[in-house]
Scaffold this motif. Structure first.
Motif, PDB file in Angstrom:
ATOM      1  N   TYR A  48     -39.595  32.835   2.502  1.00 35.13           N
ATOM      2  CA  TYR A  48     -39.267  31.750   3.256  1.00 35.13           C
ATOM      3  C   TYR A  48     -38.510  32.308   4.350  1.00 35.13           C
ATOM      4  O   TYR A  48     -37.421  33.247   4.023  1.00 35.13           O
ATOM      5  CB  TYR A  48     -38.735  30.462   2.618  1.00 35.13           C
ATOM      6  N   ASP A  49     -38.146  31.802   5.631  1.00 29.52           N
ATOM      7  CA  ASP A  49     -37.529  32.232   6.614  1.00 29.52           C
ATOM      8  C   ASP A  49     -37.822  33.612   6.759  1.00 29.52           C
ATOM      9  O   ASP A  49     -36.650  34.435   6.952  1.00 29.52           O
ATOM     10  CB  ASP A  49     -36.101  31.925   6.434  1.00 29.52           C
ATOM     11  N   LEU A  89     -37.433  29.286  -2.981  1.00 31.29           N
ATOM     12  CA  LEU A  89     -38.646  28.869  -2.396  1.00 31.29           C
ATOM     13  C   LEU A  89     -39.221  27.657  -2.696  1.00 31.29           C
ATOM     14  O   LEU A  89     -39.533  26.862  -1.803  1.00 31.29           O
ATOM     15  CB  LEU A  89     -39.726  29.966  -2.861  1.00 31.29           C
ATOM     16  N   ARG A  92     -37.278  25.046  -0.633  1.00 32.82           N
ATOM     17  CA  ARG A  92     -37.831  24.784   0.754  1.00 32.82           C
ATOM     18  C   ARG A  92     -39.137  24.258   0.805  1.00 32.82           C
ATOM     19  O   ARG A  92     -39.444  23.341   2.027  1.00 32.82           O
ATOM     20  CB  ARG A  92     -37.829  26.352   1.266  1.00 32.82           C
ATOM     21  N   ALA A  93     -39.959  24.597   0.089  1.00 29.01           N
ATOM     22  CA  ALA A  93     -41.310  23.925  -0.004  1.00 29.01           C
ATOM     23  C   ALA A  93     -41.316  22.417  -0.210  1.00 29.01           C
ATOM     24  O   ALA A  93     -41.923  21.413   0.707  1.00 29.01           O
ATOM     25  CB  ALA A  93     -42.152  24.389  -1.008  1.00 29.01           C
ATOM     26  N   ASP A  96     -39.488  20.636   3.168  1.00 29.19           N
ATOM     27  CA  ASP A  96     -40.541  20.900   4.030  1.00 29.19           C
ATOM     28  C   ASP A  96     -41.908  20.055   3.707  1.00 29.19           C
ATOM     29  O   ASP A  96     -42.974  19.803   4.705  1.00 29.19           O
ATOM     30  CB  ASP A  96     -40.915  22.191   4.581  1.00 29.19           C
ATOM     31  N   ILE A  98     -44.310  21.051   1.800  1.00 29.22           N
ATOM     32  CA  ILE A  98     -45.624  21.937   1.889  1.00 29.22           C
ATOM     33  C   ILE A  98     -45.741  22.489   0.467  1.00 29.22           C
ATOM     34  O   ILE A  98     -44.859  22.610  -0.126  1.00 29.22           O
ATOM     35  CB  ILE A  98     -45.352  23.013   2.932  1.00 29.22           C
ATOM     36  N   TRP A 100     -45.939  25.185  -2.419  1.00 26.24           N
ATOM     37  CA  TRP A 100     -44.981  26.383  -2.476  1.00 26.24           C
ATOM     38  C   TRP A 100     -45.795  27.555  -2.476  1.00 26.24           C
ATOM     39  O   TRP A 100     -45.494  28.656  -1.773  1.00 26.24           O
ATOM     40  CB  TRP A 100     -44.154  26.425  -3.757  1.00 26.24           C
ATOM     41  N   LEU A 103     -46.602  27.989   1.462  1.00 20.30           N
ATOM     42  CA  LEU A 103     -45.348  28.676   1.953  1.00 20.30           C
ATOM     43  C   LEU A 103     -45.267  29.968   1.822  1.00 20.30           C
ATOM     44  O   LEU A 103     -45.101  30.677   2.703  1.00 20.30           O
ATOM     45  CB  LEU A 103     -44.089  27.738   1.574  1.00 20.30           C
ATOM     46  N   ARG A 106     -47.995  32.001   3.720  1.00 17.16           N
ATOM     47  CA  ARG A 106     -47.652  32.092   5.039  1.00 17.16           C
ATOM     48  C   ARG A 106     -46.362  32.959   5.506  1.00 17.16           C
ATOM     49  O   ARG A 106     -46.902  33.927   6.544  1.00 17.16           O
ATOM     50  CB  ARG A 106     -47.116  30.695   5.707  1.00 17.16           C
ATOM     51  N   GLU A 107     -45.453  33.083   4.781  1.00 16.05           N
ATOM     52  CA  GLU A 107     -44.170  33.619   5.318  1.00 16.05           C
ATOM     53  C   GLU A 107     -44.427  35.058   4.867  1.00 16.05           C
ATOM     54  O   GLU A 107     -43.834  36.163   5.560  1.00 16.05           O
ATOM     55  CB  GLU A 107     -42.920  33.146   4.438  1.00 16.05           C
TER      56      GLU A 107
END
Length: 409
Positions: A48-49, A89, A92-93, A96, A98, A100, A103, A106-107
């Motif tokens: 993530y990020d 992770l 963050r999911a 947002d 989304i 996990w 996410l 994608r990242e």
């Protein structure tokens, strides 16, 4: 899990020098003398990020290690993980809204794109934590059978006291370790632990969180450190040449991982050298996900910044140094890139025979990339001031900068 495509590394005349590099475990420089195949493990991202400049600086450092080894005519066996399931992770999911898995995918894809753009050489083995679980479970079971692990409310912890070499990677005292453990994902204050520093090997399933069949361990998911140990032992074995990552991984991650591996195998050390890259700051504070003060490689690329300039900005700082990203850093890199490209665009120039050796010498000396850049600057200045008659020089410089520094002119 697949990595990213490799850019071609030009062959240079002659042979590079063995790498002398700073080893955190000894606190000094060590000369690495791998066999025909040099082995390196670099801890990967939690997806993530991605990819911020702190990431990029770290992977740039270990890309240089690979390039130095390749220049000595060795093969390189490079392994990197992706921590594609972990508390940050999942948090963050959830934040947002989304899935996990989506996410992480994608990242990780964005990270691959950024690494490709920056011409970072890919690992031969790029392994996610989830796909490593079948190899992790037997290691945790073995540690428990050896008496080096114990259960606490369904969770399995590693006993740091089972490793007589514990503490030799970071060389920190117990108080400093406890403080960093609390800051970096540990739980030193949990009641019932044998030692506050004991790290989790297997987390029992929590409601609403992903879990996997752990055999005799029950359903759950792996701890952070055992993930890298399982992957490294599987693909590199014990005593590999370099364990790498950011300086914030020396403790607890690399310390704990080394202890896991050393107890499991009865061998010491896990790695011949523990090499750590410095931190990148923005506005006076370390660039970090928790602070949200991140500059992303993808953002710079979208703004039209040449990836070669981003790489030159990273190379302008010694890999072990903590430094701050500013607009001036980027402007200096853009100007340097323009100056170098102008210099090699001419049909001839001053001899570059000694330049290749200057770059080699600088990089072999603890990856002194700023000194290597300065050597190319001097050649470019001579080209600008008086030119030369060596028709092969611009090509030699172009190939050397690409092969050793990863910068395409």
């Amino acid at each position: 899990m697949h990595a990213w495509p490799a850019s071609e590394v030009p062959a240079l005349p002659g042979k590079g020098r063995d790498l002398r590099i700073h080893d955190t475990a000894t606190g000094g420089l060590v000369t690495l003398d791998p066999g025909p195949v040099a082995r390196i493990y670099v801890c990967g991202i939690t997806p993530y990020d991605a990819t911020h400049l702190g990431h990029a600086a770290t992977y740039n450092a270990f890309d240089l290690v690979q390039r130095v080894w390749l220049d000595t005519k060795r093969q390189v066996q490079y392994v990197q993980n992706v921590t594609d399931v972990d508390d940050p992770l999942l948090q963050r999911a959830d934040r947002d809204g989304i899935d996990w898995v989506a996410l992480a995918e994608r990242e990780t894809a964005l990270f691959r794109e950024d690494m490709t753009a920056l011409r970072m050489l890919p690992p031969q083995h790029y392994i996610g934590a989830v796909e490593a679980i079948p190899g992790i479970v037997p290691l945790v079971e073995r540690l428990r059978e050896m008496g080096a692990a114990y259960e606490l409310e369904g969770d399995i912890y590693f006993s740091v006291e089972s490793d007589p070499h514990f503490g030799t990677v970071s060389r920190l005292d117990a108080a400093a370790m406890r403080l960093l453990s609390a800051e970096r994902g540990g739980d030193p204050d949990r009641p019932g632990k044998k030692n506050p520093l004991d790290p989790m090997l297997w987390m029992a399933a929590r409601e609403g969180e992903p879990s996997w069949d752990g055999g005799s361990l029950g359903r759950g998911r792996p701890g952070w450190h055992i993930e890298c140990v399982a992957i490294a032992l599987d693909h590199l074995g014990m005593g590999f040449d370099v364990q790498g990552g950011g300086s914030d991984l020396a403790f607890p991650h690399h310390e704990m991982g080394a202890s896991h591996a050393q107890v499991l195998t009865g061998a010491f050390p896990m790695a011949k050298a523990y090499v750590h890259a410095g931190m990148v700051a923005l506005d006076g504070e370390k660039m970090s996900k928790s602070k949200g003060n991140l500059v992303f490689v993808s953002q710079l690329r979208r703004e039209g910044v040449d990836p070669a300039a981003i790489r030159l900005a990273l190379l302008a700082h010694h890999y072990r140094a903590d430094w701050e990203w500013t607009d001036q850093v980027l402007q200096d890199a853009l100007a340097r890139l323009d100056r170098w490209r102008s210099a090699v665009s001419r049909p001839d120039g001053p001899s570059a025979d000694t330049l290749v050796e200057e770059i080699r010498e600088a990089l072999a000396d603890d990856l002194n990339a700023p000194a290597a850049l300065a050597a190319v600057d001097r050649w470019a200045d001579r080209q600008q001031e008086r030119g030369g008659t060596d028709t092969g020089a611009p090509g030699v410089v172009t190939r050397a900068v690409d092969a050793l520094l990863g910068v395409a002119l």
